[in-house]
Motif scaffolding. Structure first.
Motif, PDB file in Angstrom:
ATOM      1  N   VAL A  95      32.318  42.691  14.499  1.00  0.00           N
ATOM      2  CA  VAL A  95      32.656  43.030  15.878  1.00  0.00           C
ATOM      3  C   VAL A  95      33.370  41.833  16.497  1.00  0.00           C
ATOM      4  N   GLN A  96      34.581  42.058  16.996  1.00  0.00           N
ATOM      5  CA  GLN A  96      35.309  41.006  17.703  1.00  0.00           C
ATOM      6  C   GLN A  96      35.234  41.282  19.196  1.00  0.00           C
ATOM      7  N   LEU A  97      34.893  40.266  19.963  1.00  0.00           N
ATOM      8  CA  LEU A  97      34.804  40.377  21.418  1.00  0.00           C
ATOM      9  C   LEU A  97      36.020  39.685  22.023  1.00  0.00           C
ATOM     10  N   ASN A  98      36.924  40.466  22.573  1.00  0.00           N
ATOM     11  CA  ASN A  98      38.174  39.933  23.118  1.00  0.00           C
ATOM     12  C   ASN A  98      38.012  39.684  24.621  1.00  0.00           C
ATOM     13  N   PHE A  99      37.914  38.419  24.978  1.00  0.00           N
ATOM     14  CA  PHE A  99      37.810  38.061  26.396  1.00  0.00           C
ATOM     15  C   PHE A  99      38.429  36.695  26.609  1.00  0.00           C
ATOM     16  N   ASN A 100      38.730  36.414  27.868  1.00  0.00           N
ATOM     17  CA  ASN A 100      39.290  35.127  28.268  1.00  0.00           C
ATOM     18  C   ASN A 100      38.297  34.481  29.219  1.00  0.00           C
ATOM     19  N   GLN A 101      37.573  33.485  28.722  1.00  0.00           N
ATOM     20  CA  GLN A 101      36.481  32.902  29.499  1.00  0.00           C
ATOM     21  C   GLN A 101      36.977  32.164  30.729  1.00  0.00           C
ATOM     22  N   THR A 102      38.208  31.679  30.702  1.00  0.00           N
ATOM     23  CA  THR A 102      38.759  30.989  31.863  1.00  0.00           C
ATOM     24  C   THR A 102      39.107  31.982  32.968  1.00  0.00           C
ATOM     25  N   ILE A 124      34.724  35.565  17.740  1.00  0.00           N
ATOM     26  CA  ILE A 124      35.166  35.124  19.059  1.00  0.00           C
ATOM     27  C   ILE A 124      36.518  34.444  18.895  1.00  0.00           C
ATOM     28  N   GLN A 125      37.464  34.790  19.752  1.00  0.00           N
ATOM     29  CA  GLN A 125      38.790  34.164  19.686  1.00  0.00           C
ATOM     30  C   GLN A 125      38.700  32.712  20.144  1.00  0.00           C
ATOM     31  N   HIS A 126      39.226  31.834  19.322  1.00  0.00           N
ATOM     32  CA  HIS A 126      39.213  30.396  19.627  1.00  0.00           C
ATOM     33  C   HIS A 126      40.610  29.994  20.083  1.00  0.00           C
ATOM     34  N   ASN A 127      40.732  29.710  21.366  1.00  0.00           N
ATOM     35  CA  ASN A 127      42.010  29.286  21.941  1.00  0.00           C
ATOM     36  C   ASN A 127      41.697  28.374  23.127  1.00  0.00           C
ATOM     37  N   GLN A 128      42.718  27.995  23.861  1.00  0.00           N
ATOM     38  CA  GLN A 128      42.508  27.046  24.951  1.00  0.00           C
ATOM     39  C   GLN A 128      41.521  27.582  25.987  1.00  0.00           C
ATOM     40  N   ALA A 129      41.582  28.877  26.249  1.00  0.00           N
ATOM     41  CA  ALA A 129      40.705  29.464  27.261  1.00  0.00           C
ATOM     42  C   ALA A 129      39.267  29.585  26.789  1.00  0.00           C
ATOM     43  N   ASN A 130      39.066  29.689  25.468  1.00  0.00           N
ATOM     44  CA  ASN A 130      37.738  30.005  24.942  1.00  0.00           C
ATOM     45  C   ASN A 130      37.107  28.895  24.106  1.00  0.00           C
ATOM     46  N   LEU A 137      28.585  29.168  22.042  1.00  0.00           N
ATOM     47  CA  LEU A 137      28.048  30.314  21.316  1.00  0.00           C
ATOM     48  C   LEU A 137      27.688  29.984  19.865  1.00  0.00           C
ATOM     49  N   ALA A 138      28.411  29.073  19.254  1.00  0.00           N
ATOM     50  CA  ALA A 138      28.221  28.817  17.820  1.00  0.00           C
ATOM     51  C   ALA A 138      26.766  28.503  17.448  1.00  0.00           C
ATOM     52  N   PRO A 139      26.053  27.692  18.222  1.00  0.00           N
ATOM     53  CA  PRO A 139      24.662  27.393  17.833  1.00  0.00           C
ATOM     54  C   PRO A 139      23.670  28.509  18.162  1.00  0.00           C
ATOM     55  N   ILE A 140      24.054  29.477  19.017  1.00  0.00           N
ATOM     56  CA  ILE A 140      23.063  30.450  19.486  1.00  0.00           C
ATOM     57  C   ILE A 140      23.323  31.873  19.007  1.00  0.00           C
ATOM     58  N   VAL A 141      24.515  32.150  18.470  1.00  0.00           N
ATOM     59  CA  VAL A 141      24.781  33.463  17.873  1.00  0.00           C
ATOM     60  C   VAL A 141      24.596  33.333  16.367  1.00  0.00           C
ATOM     61  N   HIS A 142      23.698  34.118  15.798  1.00  0.00           N
ATOM     62  CA  HIS A 142      23.281  33.926  14.411  1.00  0.00           C
ATOM     63  C   HIS A 142      24.407  34.128  13.403  1.00  0.00           C
ATOM     64  N   ARG A 143      25.254  35.098  13.634  1.00  0.00           N
ATOM     65  CA  ARG A 143      26.323  35.421  12.667  1.00  0.00           C
ATOM     66  C   ARG A 143      27.668  35.371  13.389  1.00  0.00           C
ATOM     67  N   ASP A 149      43.811  32.019  17.337  1.00  0.00           N
ATOM     68  CA  ASP A 149      45.000  32.778  17.724  1.00  0.00           C
ATOM     69  C   ASP A 149      45.527  32.214  19.033  1.00  0.00           C
ATOM     70  N   ALA A 150      46.205  31.084  18.919  1.00  0.00           N
ATOM     71  CA  ALA A 150      46.745  30.431  20.108  1.00  0.00           C
ATOM     72  C   ALA A 150      47.908  31.211  20.711  1.00  0.00           C
ATOM     73  N   SER A 151      48.456  32.175  19.956  1.00  0.00           N
ATOM     74  CA  SER A 151      49.612  32.916  20.461  1.00  0.00           C
ATOM     75  C   SER A 151      49.236  33.852  21.592  1.00  0.00           C
ATOM     76  N   GLY A 152      47.937  34.155  21.727  1.00  0.00           N
ATOM     77  CA  GLY A 152      47.505  35.048  22.800  1.00  0.00           C
ATOM     78  C   GLY A 152      48.122  36.423  22.707  1.00  0.00           C
ATOM     79  N   GLY A 153      48.364  36.896  21.464  1.00  0.00           N
ATOM     80  CA  GLY A 153      48.940  38.220  21.288  1.00  0.00           C
ATOM     81  C   GLY A 153      50.450  38.258  21.363  1.00  0.00           C
ATOM     82  N   ARG A 154      51.102  37.088  21.481  1.00  0.00           N
ATOM     83  CA  ARG A 154      52.564  37.069  21.582  1.00  0.00           C
ATOM     84  C   ARG A 154      53.244  37.198  20.223  1.00  0.00           C
ATOM     85  N   GLY A 155      52.469  37.121  19.140  1.00  0.00           N
ATOM     86  CA  GLY A 155      53.036  37.334  17.816  1.00  0.00           C
ATOM     87  C   GLY A 155      53.837  36.159  17.295  1.00  0.00           C
TER      88      GLY A 155
END
Length: 286
Positions: A95-102, A124-130, A137-143, A149-155
């Motif tokens: 399951v991928q959770l697509n969100f922008n934490q900023t 979880i998407q790892h980019n400047q916003a996240n 999350l890494a230490p508290i989410v078990h899996r 994806d720094a492109s943010g969907g720009r391809g």
């Protein structure tokens, strides 16, 4: 090269789930994962299948790797533990959770609490916003895994792919497609080092009218298979000069090393024939 799987995102109501299973079964050695996008607001539009199609897809592909990417309000519903969303995750491996934490901060403790009740692997998407959210999350989410994806969907592919993080499995996305998958796969391999990784692609799998293109998927998978077959020759402890000599020696006669490893020298007729045979085997079984 420790490539875990090739995640291909964006199949929708215009795609036959049985064709997806046939192509995945043809490329078991590559490790195909079909990823579907889930958005309550966009369901039924290109890239975003309806719930009815998702049910048919899961039923048709029980022995195929599957991921679901929650977008928009579906992420908020997941964090609240919404029964409809949690039911929709059944049958999926990741399951991928697509969100922008900023831009739209999420309650990360609640997210982790729901995730840890479920058997899925989470992305979880790892980019400047996240980046900070990923660290939390890494230490508290078990899996948990992360997708660069720094492109943010720009391809667009980055000039330099990030090195894999030390304690979490990483995936790589951004501008990957038929024209560059071979060269970028080797670049990603160097960034990942000895750690397992996966690659994800979406935008360059679309054809006319923004339709999910199975022919393009098949061509890409053939190039990945060829790259995996050549990786032992490509990897060298002697550095880039020795590596260049190895790739020159592996390229077909009359083909430049750069063209060979970018995949541009691939025989289009051969690719079409291989894909046609794969789909013919599926059609002969139904």
């Amino acid at each position: 090269m420790r490539l875990m799987h090739v995640s291909m995102t964006g199949a929708d109501d215009g795609t036959d789930p049985k064709e997806l299973r046939a192509l995945a079964r043809e490329f078991l050695d590559v490790g195909v994962e079909w990823a579907v996008l889930s958005s309550a607001a966009r369901a039924g539009t290109p890239r975003y299948p309806t719930d009815e199609w998702v049910h048919r897809f899961v039923a048709a592909c029980p022995d195929v790797k599957k991921a679901i990417h929650l977008c928009g309000r579906d992420v908020d519903a997941f964090i609240l533990g919404d029964a409809r969303i949690l039911k929709k995750l059944e049958g999926f491996d990741r399951v991928q959770l697509n969100f922008n934490q900023t831009r739209s901060p999420k309650d990360l403790d609640s997210l982790a609490a729901v995730a840890n009740r479920l058997p899925h692997t989470f992305i979880i998407q790892h980019n400047q916003a996240n980046s900070d959210a990923c660290a939390t999350l890494a230490p508290i989410v078990h899996r948990m895994t992360v997708l660069f994806d720094a492109s943010g969907g720009r391809g667009a592919s980055p000039e330099v792919w990030p090195e894999a993080l030390p304690h979490v499995t990483c995936g790589y996305a951004g501008g990957l497609g038929l024209e560059n998958i071979t060269g970028e796969l080797f670049r990603i391999h160097r960034a990942a080092g000895t750690r397992p990784f996966w690659v994800d692609m979406e935008g360059k799998l679309r054809g006319a009218d923004d339709r999910f293109d199975l022919d393009t998927c098949g061509r890409i998978l053939l190039r990945v298979r060829d790259a995996l077959g050549a990786v032992t020759e490509w990897c060298s402890p002697l550095g880039d000069d020795a590596r260049a000599l190895k790739t020159d020696s592996l390229a077909p006669a009359g083909t430049s090393q750069a063209a060979h490893w970018s995949g541009e020298s691939a025989d289009g007729a051969k690719l079409n024939l291989s894909l046609s045979r794969a789909l013919a085997r599926y059609r002969a079984r139904v």
